[in-house]
Motif scaffolding. Structure first.
Motif, mmCIF file in Angstrom:
data_model
loop_
_atom_site.group_PDB
_atom_site.id
_atom_site.type_symbol
_atom_site.label_atom_id
_atom_site.label_comp_id
_atom_site.label_asym_id
_atom_site.label_seq_id
_atom_site.Cartn_x
_atom_site.Cartn_y
_atom_site.Cartn_z
ATOM 1 N N GLY A 77 1.139 -1.320 -0.229
ATOM 2 C CA GLY A 77 0.122 -0.206 -0.200
ATOM 3 C C GLY A 77 0.638 1.350 -0.115
ATOM 4 N N GLY A 78 0.307 2.260 -0.309
ATOM 5 C CA GLY A 78 0.815 3.529 0.343
ATOM 6 C C GLY A 78 1.381 4.310 -0.575
ATOM 7 N N GLY A 79 0.846 3.505 -2.735
ATOM 8 C CA GLY A 79 1.128 4.205 -3.499
ATOM 9 C C GLY A 79 1.768 4.327 -3.631
ATOM 10 N N ASP A 80 3.417 5.633 -4.118
ATOM 11 C CA ASP A 80 4.501 5.294 -4.685
ATOM 12 C C ASP A 80 5.689 5.310 -3.306
ATOM 13 O OD1 ASP A 80 3.189 5.803 -7.091
ATOM 14 O OD2 ASP A 80 4.131 8.077 -7.041
ATOM 15 N N ARG A 81 5.396 5.555 -2.298
ATOM 16 C CA ARG A 81 5.793 5.055 -0.973
ATOM 17 C C ARG A 81 5.430 4.831 -0.232
ATOM 18 N NH1 ARG A 81 4.129 8.002 3.762
ATOM 19 N NH2 ARG A 81 2.546 8.594 3.733
ATOM 20 N N ALA A 128 -0.196 -18.181 -4.092
ATOM 21 C CA ALA A 128 -0.809 -18.337 -3.050
ATOM 22 C C ALA A 128 -1.832 -16.743 -3.647
ATOM 23 C CB ALA A 128 -0.922 -17.935 -1.607
ATOM 24 N N GLN A 129 -1.701 -15.454 -3.616
ATOM 25 C CA GLN A 129 -2.123 -14.441 -4.232
ATOM 26 C C GLN A 129 -1.701 -13.899 -5.368
ATOM 27 O OE1 GLN A 129 -5.130 -13.563 -3.084
ATOM 28 N NE2 GLN A 129 -5.193 -14.826 -1.987
ATOM 29 N N PRO A 130 -2.336 -14.034 -6.533
ATOM 30 C CA PRO A 130 -1.135 -13.581 -7.554
ATOM 31 C C PRO A 130 -1.863 -12.108 -8.141
ATOM 32 C CG PRO A 130 -2.770 -15.466 -8.542
ATOM 33 C CD PRO A 130 -2.498 -15.337 -6.680
ATOM 34 N N ARG A 131 -2.907 -11.729 -7.292
ATOM 35 C CA ARG A 131 -2.945 -10.770 -7.413
ATOM 36 C C ARG A 131 -2.011 -9.203 -7.098
ATOM 37 N NH1 ARG A 131 -7.665 -10.273 -3.047
ATOM 38 N NH2 ARG A 131 -7.732 -12.161 -3.453
ATOM 39 N N TYR A 132 -1.125 -9.985 -6.007
ATOM 40 C CA TYR A 132 0.411 -9.428 -5.382
ATOM 41 C C TYR A 132 1.236 -9.061 -6.856
ATOM 42 C CZ TYR A 132 -1.441 -8.501 -0.654
ATOM 43 O OH TYR A 132 -2.104 -8.492 -0.027
ATOM 44 N N GLU A 133 1.579 -9.695 -8.114
ATOM 45 C CA GLU A 133 2.228 -9.844 -9.604
ATOM 46 C C GLU A 133 1.635 -8.486 -9.623
ATOM 47 O OE1 GLU A 133 5.171 -9.646 -11.523
ATOM 48 O OE2 GLU A 133 5.296 -11.372 -9.261
ATOM 49 N N LYS A 134 0.661 -8.561 -9.719
ATOM 50 C CA LYS A 134 -0.245 -7.833 -10.628
ATOM 51 C C LYS A 134 -0.396 -6.569 -10.256
ATOM 52 C CE LYS A 134 -4.666 -7.001 -10.151
ATOM 53 N NZ LYS A 134 -6.188 -7.348 -11.251
ATOM 54 N N TYR A 135 -0.519 -5.859 -8.760
ATOM 55 C CA TYR A 135 0.303 -4.912 -8.290
ATOM 56 C C TYR A 135 1.377 -4.642 -8.285
ATOM 57 C CZ TYR A 135 -3.965 -6.351 -4.987
ATOM 58 O OH TYR A 135 -5.531 -6.343 -4.888
ATOM 59 N N ARG A 137 3.461 -5.003 -10.618
ATOM 60 C CA ARG A 137 3.073 -4.555 -12.081
ATOM 61 C C ARG A 137 3.121 -2.769 -12.702
ATOM 62 N NH1 ARG A 137 1.853 -9.538 -13.674
ATOM 63 N NH2 ARG A 137 -0.078 -8.948 -14.011
ATOM 64 N N LYS A 138 2.201 -2.274 -11.289
ATOM 65 C CA LYS A 138 1.528 -1.108 -11.609
ATOM 66 C C LYS A 138 2.450 -0.048 -10.989
ATOM 67 C CE LYS A 138 -3.303 -2.667 -12.189
ATOM 68 N NZ LYS A 138 -4.653 -2.828 -12.284
ATOM 69 N N SER A 139 3.566 -0.874 -9.744
ATOM 70 C CA SER A 139 4.126 0.198 -9.081
ATOM 71 C C SER A 139 5.731 0.476 -9.264
ATOM 72 C CB SER A 139 4.294 -0.010 -7.741
ATOM 73 O OG SER A 139 5.163 0.223 -6.790
ATOM 74 N N ASP A 140 5.930 1.809 -9.620
ATOM 75 C CA ASP A 140 7.349 2.142 -9.892
ATOM 76 C C ASP A 140 8.892 1.796 -8.501
ATOM 77 O OD1 ASP A 140 6.600 2.649 -12.238
ATOM 78 O OD2 ASP A 140 6.598 5.413 -11.246
ATOM 79 N N ARG A 141 8.143 1.114 -7.584
ATOM 80 C CA ARG A 141 8.741 0.894 -6.707
ATOM 81 C C ARG A 141 8.899 -0.556 -6.278
ATOM 82 N NH1 ARG A 141 6.332 0.139 -1.713
ATOM 83 N NH2 ARG A 141 4.171 0.977 -1.834
ATOM 84 N N GLU A 142 9.241 -1.437 -6.113
ATOM 85 C CA GLU A 142 9.664 -2.414 -5.568
ATOM 86 C C GLU A 142 9.333 -2.998 -4.069
ATOM 87 O OE1 GLU A 142 12.475 -6.376 -6.028
ATOM 88 O OE2 GLU A 142 13.103 -5.632 -4.251
ATOM 89 N N TYR A 143 7.933 -3.491 -3.899
ATOM 90 C CA TYR A 143 7.480 -3.550 -2.751
ATOM 91 C C TYR A 143 8.170 -4.508 -1.580
ATOM 92 C CZ TYR A 143 2.755 -2.634 -5.021
ATOM 93 O OH TYR A 143 1.734 -1.925 -5.743
ATOM 94 N N PRO A 144 8.421 -3.869 -0.511
ATOM 95 C CA PRO A 144 9.585 -4.576 0.192
ATOM 96 C C PRO A 144 8.673 -6.099 0.488
ATOM 97 C CG PRO A 144 9.322 -2.568 0.671
ATOM 98 C CD PRO A 144 8.163 -2.451 -0.141
#
Length: 151
Positions: A77-81, A128-135, A137-144
């Motif tokens: 979560g948090g958009g670009d941050r 377990a939750q393929p939706r996270y891969e989709k999320y 791909r839409k972000s410019d940052r790598e999710y921690p």
């Protein structure tokens, strides 16, 4: 109104969207405590942290993934941050705990994953939750990805 819920130019969220998020967190936390730890097909826990600046106790309902005896969390979560819960967790790791239905509150130690450890955890999460891969791909940052281990 919908315009006010979007991110502002600095990458943060407006007061209205923050208010709405807090309201939803409170409702979801109550629901987890009352009915158990599943929501929208995902396992949920309540993450206890201390505010980064204030040190005040914070509770955040969040989805988690099994890491064996550990819990894996994605700071998506948090958009670009990174989301606030992540900043709070990293600022005061000694005050972290998870609350699980039927198990009570368990003190934990957070570990930020990197390299092969992160890749293996990310695969487990997206399987377990393929939706996270989709999320992602839409972000410019790598999710921690954070592994929580019982203290």
């Amino acid at each position: 109104m919908a315009q006010e819920q979007k991110q502002n130019k600095s990458g943060g969220f407006t007061a209205l969207s923050l208010w709405f998020q807090r309201k939803m967190n409170t409702r979801t936390t109550r629901r987890i405590r009352r009915k158990g730890g599943r929501f929208m097909g995902m396992d949920m826990l309540i993450l206890h942290t201390a505010g980064k600046r204030t040190g005040e106790p914070r509770e955040t309902p969040i989805s988690w993934f099994s890491g064996g005896d550990d819990w894996l969390l994605v700071a998506s979560g948090g958009g670009d941050r990174n989301p606030d819960w992540y900043a709070n967790l990293m600022a005061h790791p000694e005050r972290a705990a998870v609350e699980l239905p039927g198990r009570g509150t368990v003190p934990v130690t957070p570990h930020l994953l990197a390299g092969d450890d992160r890749a293996a955890a990310w695969k487990r999460i997206t399987d377990a939750q393929p939706r996270y891969e989709k999320y992602q791909r839409k972000s410019d940052r790598e999710y921690p990805v954070v592994r929580l281990t019982q203290r």
